[in-house]
Motif scaffolding. Sequence first.
Motif, short mmCIF file in Angstrom:
data_model
loop_
_atom_site.label_atom_id
_atom_site.label_comp_id
_atom_site.label_asym_id
_atom_site.label_seq_id
_atom_site.Cartn_x
_atom_site.Cartn_y
_atom_site.Cartn_z
N VAL A 135 0.87 -0.92 0.02
CA VAL A 135 -0.29 -0.31 0.17
C VAL A 135 0.79 1.33 -0.38
O VAL A 135 0.61 1.98 -0.71
CB VAL A 135 -0.70 0.07 1.11
N SER A 136 2.15 1.05 0.61
CA SER A 136 2.77 2.70 0.67
C SER A 136 3.55 2.97 -0.18
O SER A 136 3.47 4.17 -0.69
CB SER A 136 4.16 2.37 2.07
N ARG A 137 3.76 1.39 -1.69
CA ARG A 137 4.46 1.77 -2.86
C ARG A 137 3.12 2.29 -3.31
O ARG A 137 3.59 3.24 -4.30
CB ARG A 137 4.40 0.43 -2.92
N LEU A 138 2.24 1.71 -3.60
CA LEU A 138 1.02 2.66 -4.11
C LEU A 138 0.51 3.95 -4.37
O LEU A 138 0.97 4.78 -4.84
CB LEU A 138 -0.63 1.99 -4.09
N ILE A 139 0.73 3.92 -2.84
CA ILE A 139 0.98 5.51 -2.15
C ILE A 139 1.86 6.16 -3.14
O ILE A 139 1.02 7.55 -3.44
CB ILE A 139 1.28 5.95 -0.70
N GLU A 140 3.37 6.28 -3.15
CA GLU A 140 3.98 6.89 -3.17
C GLU A 140 4.54 6.68 -4.97
O GLU A 140 4.35 8.49 -5.33
CB GLU A 140 5.85 6.02 -3.04
N TYR A 141 3.30 5.48 -5.55
CA TYR A 141 3.65 5.83 -7.40
C TYR A 141 2.39 6.47 -7.41
O TYR A 141 2.33 7.62 -8.58
CB TYR A 141 2.67 4.35 -7.84
N LYS A 142 1.31 6.51 -6.70
CA LYS A 142 -0.09 7.86 -6.76
C LYS A 142 0.44 9.06 -7.01
O LYS A 142 0.22 10.10 -7.07
CB LYS A 142 -1.27 7.80 -5.91
N ALA A 143 1.32 9.63 -6.15
CA ALA A 143 2.13 10.58 -5.72
C ALA A 143 3.21 11.21 -6.49
O ALA A 143 4.10 12.05 -6.37
CB ALA A 143 2.81 11.14 -3.96
N ASN A 144 3.74 10.39 -7.33
CA ASN A 144 4.98 10.28 -7.95
C ASN A 144 4.77 11.09 -9.36
O ASN A 144 3.91 11.10 -9.99
CB ASN A 144 5.74 9.22 -8.50
N PRO A 145 5.19 12.68 -9.68
CA PRO A 145 5.12 13.47 -10.57
C PRO A 145 5.12 12.62 -12.15
O PRO A 145 4.44 13.00 -13.15
CB PRO A 145 5.81 14.62 -11.13
N LEU A 146 6.02 12.34 -12.25
CA LEU A 146 6.30 11.22 -12.85
C LEU A 146 5.34 10.07 -14.15
O LEU A 146 5.08 10.29 -14.85
CB LEU A 146 7.35 9.94 -13.44
N TYR B 281 -3.41 -0.77 10.17
CA TYR B 281 -4.61 -0.91 9.75
C TYR B 281 -5.26 -0.41 9.23
O TYR B 281 -6.30 -0.26 7.67
CB TYR B 281 -5.65 -2.19 10.11
N ALA B 282 -5.42 0.85 10.35
CA ALA B 282 -6.85 1.58 10.21
C ALA B 282 -5.75 2.35 8.36
O ALA B 282 -5.64 2.67 7.46
CB ALA B 282 -6.91 2.85 10.62
N SER B 283 -3.91 2.52 8.23
CA SER B 283 -3.31 2.82 7.86
C SER B 283 -3.23 2.34 6.44
O SER B 283 -3.22 2.64 5.83
CB SER B 283 -1.62 3.06 7.56
N ILE B 284 -3.70 0.85 6.08
CA ILE B 284 -3.74 0.13 5.58
C ILE B 284 -5.03 0.35 4.62
O ILE B 284 -5.13 0.43 3.23
CB ILE B 284 -3.99 -1.37 5.48
N PHE B 285 -5.75 0.35 5.16
CA PHE B 285 -7.61 0.82 4.42
C PHE B 285 -8.00 2.06 4.00
O PHE B 285 -8.04 2.23 2.78
CB PHE B 285 -8.71 0.36 5.49
N LYS B 286 -7.02 3.50 4.18
CA LYS B 286 -7.14 4.45 3.65
C LYS B 286 -6.02 4.53 3.05
O LYS B 286 -6.43 5.29 2.06
CB LYS B 286 -5.79 5.20 5.19
N GLY B 287 -5.13 3.88 2.79
CA GLY B 287 -3.94 4.09 1.76
C GLY B 287 -4.58 3.55 0.51
O GLY B 287 -4.61 3.38 -0.72
N LEU B 288 -5.65 2.39 0.56
CA LEU B 288 -6.76 1.70 -0.32
C LEU B 288 -7.48 2.14 -0.66
O LEU B 288 -7.90 1.57 -2.22
CB LEU B 288 -6.64 -0.15 0.18
N GLY B 289 -7.45 3.62 -0.24
CA GLY B 289 -9.36 4.07 -0.33
C GLY B 289 -10.21 3.84 -0.06
O GLY B 289 -11.34 4.84 -0.18
N ALA B 290 -10.22 3.51 0.80
CA ALA B 290 -11.21 2.80 1.74
C ALA B 290 -11.88 3.91 2.95
O ALA B 290 -11.11 4.74 3.06
CB ALA B 290 -11.59 2.17 2.61
N LYS B 291 -12.88 4.55 3.25
CA LYS B 291 -12.95 5.31 3.88
C LYS B 291 -12.60 4.55 5.39
O LYS B 291 -13.53 3.67 5.73
CB LYS B 291 -14.75 6.10 4.81
N VAL B 292 -11.76 4.99 6.58
CA VAL B 292 -12.11 4.58 7.89
C VAL B 292 -12.27 5.23 8.95
O VAL B 292 -11.96 7.12 8.91
CB VAL B 292 -10.20 4.18 7.76
N ASP B 293 -13.56 4.41 9.90
CA ASP B 293 -13.44 4.75 11.10
C ASP B 293 -12.38 4.18 12.41
O ASP B 293 -13.15 3.25 12.01
CB ASP B 293 -14.67 4.61 11.18
#
Length: 478
Positions: free
Chosen positions: A71-82, A202-214
Motif C-alpha cells: 500500500v505504501s508503494r501504491l501511495i508513492e506511485y500515485k504521488a510521483n509526478p512522473l 490496518y487503518a493505514s492500510i485500508f485508507k491507503g487503498l482508498g476506503a473511508k476509515v473510522d
Amino acid sequence: MTKSKDTPSEQPSQSFQYDAIIIGTGPGGEGAAMNLSKSQRKVAVIEKQTSVGGGCVHWGTIPSKALRHSVSRLIEYKANPLYRFTERPKRLTFQDILNHASDVIGKQSSLRSSFYDRNRIHLYQGEASFVDANTVRVTHLDGSQDVLTAKTIVIATGSRPYRPPEIDFDHSRVYDSDTILGLEHNPQRVIVYGAGVIGCEYASIFKGLGAKVDLINTRDRLLSFMDDEISDALSYHFWNSGIVIRHNEEFAKVETSDKGVILHLQSGKKVKADCILWANGRTGNTDSLNLGAVGLKADSRGQLRVNEYYQTQVDNIYAVGDVIGYPSLASAAFDQGRIAANAIANGQCDERLITDIPTGIYTIPEMSSVGKTEQELTAAKIPYEVGRAQFKHLARAQIASTEVGSLKILFHSKTKEILGIHCFGERASEIVHIGQAIMEQKGEGNNVEYFVNTTFNYPTMAEAYRVAALNGLNRLCD
C-alpha cells in the motif's frame, strides 16, 4: 519469583525421549529450539498448524507488514509526478495486495522449516497438552496421538486476538486481525475498533487503498506509550488523510447484516460500514494446554508468569513470547527464547533482555522509538535537550518524495548521553537503529557528538542524525 535451586540440570537421572520439547514455532519457540540444538541438546518442537512460523509468519507481523509495504508503494506511485499525467493510477483491492503477502508468507515459512531440518530438530504437527511436567501429548489432525517426554519443556504458543463473546465473529462482515487476511470483498468503508498498534496499522492500510476509515479509540490519545510529539504527528497525519478518529469510545453492540455492520457506541453514536475489524486486545494461547496437569495457571489474559530466566513456577517448564505478555514483540520473543535456552543448557544465564527495546509501528508513515520519552524524562527531573531534523530538509527524502516525518534525539544536557531516539516517517523502523547502536555504547561511547564528528554517506536518511545533533547542541547553554 526467584529461580529455584532445583534446576532442570540438577534433576535426578531419568530416561527421556528428548532433552527439551518446544511448544510453538513462532519467534520465541524458534529461538529456544535453535539455541538448544546448537548446545547439543536433542530437541522436539510441536506446531499445531500445517507449517512452521507461528502467528508472526502466518497472521501477524509478516502479513501485515507485507500488506503495508504494498500500500505504501501504491501511495508513492500515485504521488510521483512522473506518472501523474502519463498513466492513470490503478486502484488496488485488498485481494490484490494479499497476493504479495502470501508469497512472502510462503517464503518465510519454507525458510524457517529448513532451519529445523538443518539442525536435526524433530517436528510434530498437532495440538499439544500436558500429561505431567515431563510429558506432552500431541493430538494430530487425523485424531492419532503421540506421547513425548523431555527433561525440559518450553511454552511458546503465542497469542490470538481477543474476541468478546457478545460479538458474532462468524459473520461474514466481522473480522479480527487473523481473519482479516481472508477478506474477499472490497470494502469502501471500514470500522477499526481499537487504536493500538494493530488497529493503527490496518487503518493505514485500508485508507491507503482508498476506503473511508473510522478508527475507534477506547483511550484519549493514540498510542500513549509513545513520545507525545510522535503520537501527535500520527494523529495529525491520520486526520489530514481523512481517517476519522473517535477517542474515548466504548462499544455497546455490533449490529450485522448481509450488507454491512452498524457499531453502536456507549456514547449513543452509531457508525455504519461495510465491515468491522476488531483489534482490541489479545489473549495468550494457553487454554488448550491442560496447564492444571502441571500445577500452572494462566491469568485472565491467558498469560503465564515467569522469572528473569523465563522459568515458570514449575522448575522444568519455561515460557517465552506473547504468552508471557510485555513486550509482545517478535524481535524480543526470539531473544527470550535464546536466553531461556542458555539458562536451560547451562543451569543459569547471565544474559538478560536489553532494557531499551526498540518499538517499530508500521503505520503509513512508520513510527519507531527506543529509550526514554520526553514525558518520562520530565517526570524523572532529568535535564535533557532535544535535537530535531525534519525529513523535508533532507536531500534523500526530497529525491524519494518521502518528506513527511522527522527524527528527534533526546540527550542529557550535561553529559550529552543519548537518552532516547524517536522517529516518524518512511523507514523510521530502520533509521532508529543507528541511534540505538550509539545509545547502547558504554561510558563516553554514548555521546550525541558522535553524529557531528562522523561522516555519513550523502544523500541518505542517516544524515538526519547529524542535522538533529547539531540542532540539539546549538540549544545548549554555555
